[in-house]
Motif scaffolding. Structure first.
Motif, PDB file in Angstrom:
ATOM      1  N   VAL A  34       0.599  -0.870   0.134  1.00 48.10           N
ATOM      2  CA  VAL A  34      -0.634  -0.082  -0.300  1.00 48.10           C
ATOM      3  C   VAL A  34       0.536   1.362  -0.396  1.00 48.10           C
ATOM      4  CG1 VAL A  34      -1.513   0.965   1.111  1.00 48.10           C
ATOM      5  CG2 VAL A  34      -1.616  -0.977   1.009  1.00 48.10           C
ATOM      6  N   GLU A  35       1.797   1.227   0.828  1.00 51.46           N
ATOM      7  CA  GLU A  35       2.455   2.178   0.731  1.00 51.46           C
ATOM      8  C   GLU A  35       3.183   2.729  -0.263  1.00 51.46           C
ATOM      9  OE1 GLU A  35       6.983   2.751   2.753  1.00 51.46           O
ATOM     10  OE2 GLU A  35       6.014   1.574   4.171  1.00 51.46           O
ATOM     11  N   LEU A  36       4.045   1.657  -1.199  1.00 51.70           N
ATOM     12  CA  LEU A  36       4.503   1.803  -2.304  1.00 51.70           C
ATOM     13  C   LEU A  36       3.630   1.989  -3.868  1.00 51.70           C
ATOM     14  CD1 LEU A  36       6.951  -1.423  -2.752  1.00 51.70           C
ATOM     15  CD2 LEU A  36       7.854   1.170  -2.480  1.00 51.70           C
ATOM     16  N   PHE A  37       1.877   1.580  -3.497  1.00 52.14           N
ATOM     17  CA  PHE A  37       1.714   1.537  -4.771  1.00 52.14           C
ATOM     18  C   PHE A  37       0.022   2.320  -4.493  1.00 52.14           C
ATOM     19  CE2 PHE A  37       4.310  -2.325  -5.467  1.00 52.14           C
ATOM     20  CZ  PHE A  37       4.629  -2.143  -6.780  1.00 52.14           C
ATOM     21  N   GLY A  38       0.215   2.502  -3.336  1.00 51.84           N
ATOM     22  CA  GLY A  38      -1.216   3.732  -2.898  1.00 51.84           C
ATOM     23  C   GLY A  38      -2.827   3.207  -2.828  1.00 51.84           C
ATOM     24  N   GLN A  39      -2.593   1.442  -3.141  1.00 59.31           N
ATOM     25  CA  GLN A  39      -3.645   0.710  -2.606  1.00 59.31           C
ATOM     26  C   GLN A  39      -3.777  -0.388  -2.628  1.00 59.31           C
ATOM     27  OE1 GLN A  39      -5.524  -0.067  -6.735  1.00 59.31           O
ATOM     28  NE2 GLN A  39      -3.803  -0.405  -7.389  1.00 59.31           N
ATOM     29  N   PRO A  40      -4.346  -1.192  -1.455  1.00 59.57           N
ATOM     30  CA  PRO A  40      -4.091  -2.567  -1.291  1.00 59.57           C
ATOM     31  C   PRO A  40      -3.838  -3.297  -2.239  1.00 59.57           C
ATOM     32  CG  PRO A  40      -6.755  -2.321  -1.057  1.00 59.57           C
ATOM     33  CD  PRO A  40      -5.986  -0.953  -1.447  1.00 59.57           C
ATOM     34  N   SER A  41      -3.178  -4.675  -2.240  1.00 62.37           N
ATOM     35  CA  SER A  41      -3.033  -5.512  -3.563  1.00 62.37           C
ATOM     36  C   SER A  41      -4.182  -6.628  -3.374  1.00 62.37           C
ATOM     37  CB  SER A  41      -2.115  -6.770  -3.195  1.00 62.37           C
ATOM     38  OG  SER A  41      -2.417  -7.594  -2.337  1.00 62.37           O
ATOM     39  N   SER A  42      -5.570  -6.262  -2.943  1.00 64.56           N
ATOM     40  CA  SER A  42      -6.173  -6.847  -3.712  1.00 64.56           C
ATOM     41  C   SER A  42      -7.176  -6.155  -4.354  1.00 64.56           C
ATOM     42  CB  SER A  42      -7.480  -7.251  -1.978  1.00 64.56           C
ATOM     43  OG  SER A  42      -7.816  -5.820  -1.974  1.00 64.56           O
ATOM     44  N   ALA A  43      -7.129  -4.854  -4.489  1.00 65.75           N
ATOM     45  CA  ALA A  43      -7.597  -3.545  -5.804  1.00 65.75           C
ATOM     46  C   ALA A  43      -7.397  -4.026  -7.424  1.00 65.75           C
ATOM     47  CB  ALA A  43      -7.185  -2.091  -5.586  1.00 65.75           C
ATOM     48  N   VAL A  44      -5.712  -5.005  -7.293  1.00 65.80           N
ATOM     49  CA  VAL A  44      -5.382  -5.905  -8.452  1.00 65.80           C
ATOM     50  C   VAL A  44      -6.163  -6.306  -9.074  1.00 65.80           C
ATOM     51  CG1 VAL A  44      -4.083  -6.639  -9.766  1.00 65.80           C
ATOM     52  CG2 VAL A  44      -3.033  -5.336  -8.293  1.00 65.80           C
ATOM     53  N   LYS A  45      -7.533  -6.219 -10.397  1.00 68.96           N
ATOM     54  CA  LYS A  45      -7.745  -6.346 -11.390  1.00 68.96           C
ATOM     55  C   LYS A  45      -7.329  -7.575 -11.869  1.00 68.96           C
ATOM     56  CE  LYS A  45     -10.863  -4.103  -9.951  1.00 68.96           C
ATOM     57  NZ  LYS A  45     -11.835  -4.875  -7.097  1.00 68.96           N
ATOM     58  N   ASP A  46      -6.822  -7.814 -12.930  1.00 63.66           N
ATOM     59  CA  ASP A  46      -6.380  -8.395 -14.281  1.00 63.66           C
ATOM     60  C   ASP A  46      -5.226  -9.714 -13.662  1.00 63.66           C
ATOM     61  OD1 ASP A  46      -3.692  -6.440 -13.481  1.00 63.66           O
ATOM     62  OD2 ASP A  46      -3.407  -6.406 -15.445  1.00 63.66           O
ATOM     63  N   ALA A  47      -5.025 -10.021 -12.038  1.00 66.54           N
ATOM     64  CA  ALA A  47      -4.180 -10.938 -11.366  1.00 66.54           C
ATOM     65  C   ALA A  47      -4.064 -10.820  -9.688  1.00 66.54           C
ATOM     66  CB  ALA A  47      -3.021 -10.693 -12.289  1.00 66.54           C
ATOM     67  N   GLU A  48      -3.920 -11.900  -9.994  1.00 65.43           N
ATOM     68  CA  GLU A  48      -3.911 -12.102  -8.820  1.00 65.43           C
ATOM     69  C   GLU A  48      -3.032 -12.133  -7.382  1.00 65.43           C
ATOM     70  OE1 GLU A  48      -6.394 -13.464  -5.890  1.00 65.43           O
ATOM     71  OE2 GLU A  48      -8.011 -13.656  -7.491  1.00 65.43           O
ATOM     72  N   VAL A  49      -2.359 -11.535  -6.782  1.00 67.48           N
ATOM     73  CA  VAL A  49      -1.121 -10.967  -5.798  1.00 67.48           C
ATOM     74  C   VAL A  49      -0.300 -11.789  -5.291  1.00 67.48           C
ATOM     75  CG1 VAL A  49       0.205  -8.928  -4.903  1.00 67.48           C
ATOM     76  CG2 VAL A  49      -1.564  -8.094  -6.846  1.00 67.48           C
ATOM     77  N   VAL A  50       0.670 -11.641  -5.335  1.00 61.59           N
ATOM     78  CA  VAL A  50       1.919 -12.718  -4.781  1.00 61.59           C
ATOM     79  C   VAL A  50       2.766 -11.843  -4.558  1.00 61.59           C
ATOM     80  CG1 VAL A  50       2.989 -14.219  -3.942  1.00 61.59           C
ATOM     81  CG2 VAL A  50       1.455 -14.638  -5.104  1.00 61.59           C
ATOM     82  N   LEU A  51       2.820 -11.172  -2.612  1.00 65.91           N
ATOM     83  CA  LEU A  51       3.643 -10.823  -2.413  1.00 65.91           C
ATOM     84  C   LEU A  51       5.400 -11.364  -1.799  1.00 65.91           C
ATOM     85  CD1 LEU A  51       1.514  -8.056   0.155  1.00 65.91           C
ATOM     86  CD2 LEU A  51       2.629  -7.503  -2.446  1.00 65.91           C
ATOM     87  N   MET A  52       6.691 -10.643  -2.056  1.00 65.24           N
ATOM     88  CA  MET A  52       7.659 -11.382  -2.007  1.00 65.24           C
ATOM     89  C   MET A  52       8.297  -9.807  -0.932  1.00 65.24           C
ATOM     90  SD  MET A  52       8.823 -11.741  -5.407  1.00 65.24           S
ATOM     91  CE  MET A  52       9.677 -13.314  -5.896  1.00 65.24           C
ATOM     92  N   TYR A  53       8.490 -11.148   0.113  1.00 63.26           N
ATOM     93  CA  TYR A  53       8.698 -10.010   1.767  1.00 63.26           C
ATOM     94  C   TYR A  53       9.473 -10.456   2.537  1.00 63.26           C
ATOM     95  CZ  TYR A  53       8.032  -6.541   5.163  1.00 63.26           C
ATOM     96  OH  TYR A  53       8.281  -5.231   6.117  1.00 63.26           O
ATOM     97  N   LYS A  54      10.818  -9.970   3.174  1.00 61.52           N
ATOM     98  CA  LYS A  54      11.428 -10.841   3.834  1.00 61.52           C
ATOM     99  C   LYS A  54      11.341 -12.594   3.893  1.00 61.52           C
ATOM    100  CE  LYS A  54      11.297  -6.896   7.294  1.00 61.52           C
ATOM    101  NZ  LYS A  54      10.329  -6.513   8.625  1.00 61.52           N
ATOM    102  N   TYR A  55      11.385 -12.678   3.279  1.00 55.29           N
ATOM    103  CA  TYR A  55      12.015 -14.216   2.443  1.00 55.29           C
ATOM    104  C   TYR A  55      10.959 -14.953   2.543  1.00 55.29           C
ATOM    105  CZ  TYR A  55      16.713 -12.297   2.727  1.00 55.29           C
ATOM    106  OH  TYR A  55      17.613 -11.606   2.503  1.00 55.29           O
ATOM    107  N   THR A  56       9.589 -14.697   2.316  1.00 52.52           N
ATOM    108  CA  THR A  56       8.461 -15.029   2.296  1.00 52.52           C
ATOM    109  C   THR A  56       7.813 -14.787   1.460  1.00 52.52           C
ATOM    110  OG1 THR A  56       8.887 -14.995   4.354  1.00 52.52           O
ATOM    111  CG2 THR A  56       5.890 -15.317   3.530  1.00 52.52           C
ATOM    112  N   PHE A  57       6.906 -15.441   0.654  1.00 54.29           N
ATOM    113  CA  PHE A  57       5.908 -15.696  -0.237  1.00 54.29           C
ATOM    114  C   PHE A  57       5.178 -15.272   0.487  1.00 54.29           C
ATOM    115  CE2 PHE A  57       8.698 -18.097  -3.605  1.00 54.29           C
ATOM    116  CZ  PHE A  57       8.687 -17.149  -3.922  1.00 54.29           C
ATOM    117  N   CYS A  58       3.218 -14.309  -0.368  1.00 53.19           N
ATOM    118  CA  CYS A  58       2.743 -13.931   0.446  1.00 53.19           C
ATOM    119  C   CYS A  58       0.987 -13.540  -0.071  1.00 53.19           C
ATOM    120  CB  CYS A  58       2.810 -12.467   2.154  1.00 53.19           C
ATOM    121  SG  CYS A  58       4.157 -11.929   2.924  1.00 53.19           S
ATOM    122  N   PRO A  59       0.731 -14.535  -0.379  1.00 50.91           N
ATOM    123  CA  PRO A  59       0.230 -15.906   0.861  1.00 50.91           C
ATOM    124  C   PRO A  59       1.362 -17.086   0.226  1.00 50.91           C
ATOM    125  CG  PRO A  59      -1.236 -15.661  -1.058  1.00 50.91           C
ATOM    126  CD  PRO A  59      -0.365 -14.464  -1.022  1.00 50.91           C
TER     127      PRO A  59
END
Length: 133
Positions: A34-59
């Motif tokens: 949200v800090e980087l892109f100004g919206q939650p990842s759930s707002a992305v309409k054309d894909a399911e988002v997996v975040l890469m953070y501190k050596y973890t995939f989320c979800p």
């Protein structure tokens, strides 16, 4: 307590301690997105988002319908990651630096293990996409 109510209680007691850590880490990852892109990842309409953070995939585990595009987004501050399907059906992605992403579309039903090329052995950075039949 009735037997049918005992099982959920036992499952809660048996939940691994790392599950809470992962949930907390993934909440931090979402805040960073949200800090980087100004919206939650759930707002992305054309894909399911997996975040890469501190050596973890989320979800860590994601279930999708056939034809779904999954977008991995690196929300770390300094570390680069990659995406490599364990079955080798796609080449490993380029290294994704902070704020970069890669998309893959999943067509074939079934489970698909994936990992971060540079961090799966040392950091256990592994995930799974399950495509519904």
């Amino acid at each position: 307590m009735k037997p049918q109510h005992l099982l959920p209680a036992l499952l809660l007691l048996a939940a691994p301690a790392w599950a809470d850590d992962t949930a907390e880490l993934c909440a931090e990852a979402e805040d960073r997105y949200v800090e980087l892109f100004g919206q939650p990842s759930s707002a992305v309409k054309d894909a399911e988002v997996v975040l890469m953070y501190k050596y973890t995939f989320c979800p860590v585990d994601l279930t999708v319908k056939p034809g779904t595009t999954v977008r991995w987004v690196n929300v770390d501050k300094r570390t680069s990651h990659s995406v490599l399907l364990k079955d080798g059906s796609e080449p490993e992605s380029d290294r994704l630096f902070p704020e970069e992403s890669v998309d893959l579309t999943f067509l074939t039903p079934g489970p698909q293990d994936y990992l971060c090329g540079p961090h799966w052995e040392t950091q256990n950075m592994i995930g799974m996409i399950t495509v519904e039949p």
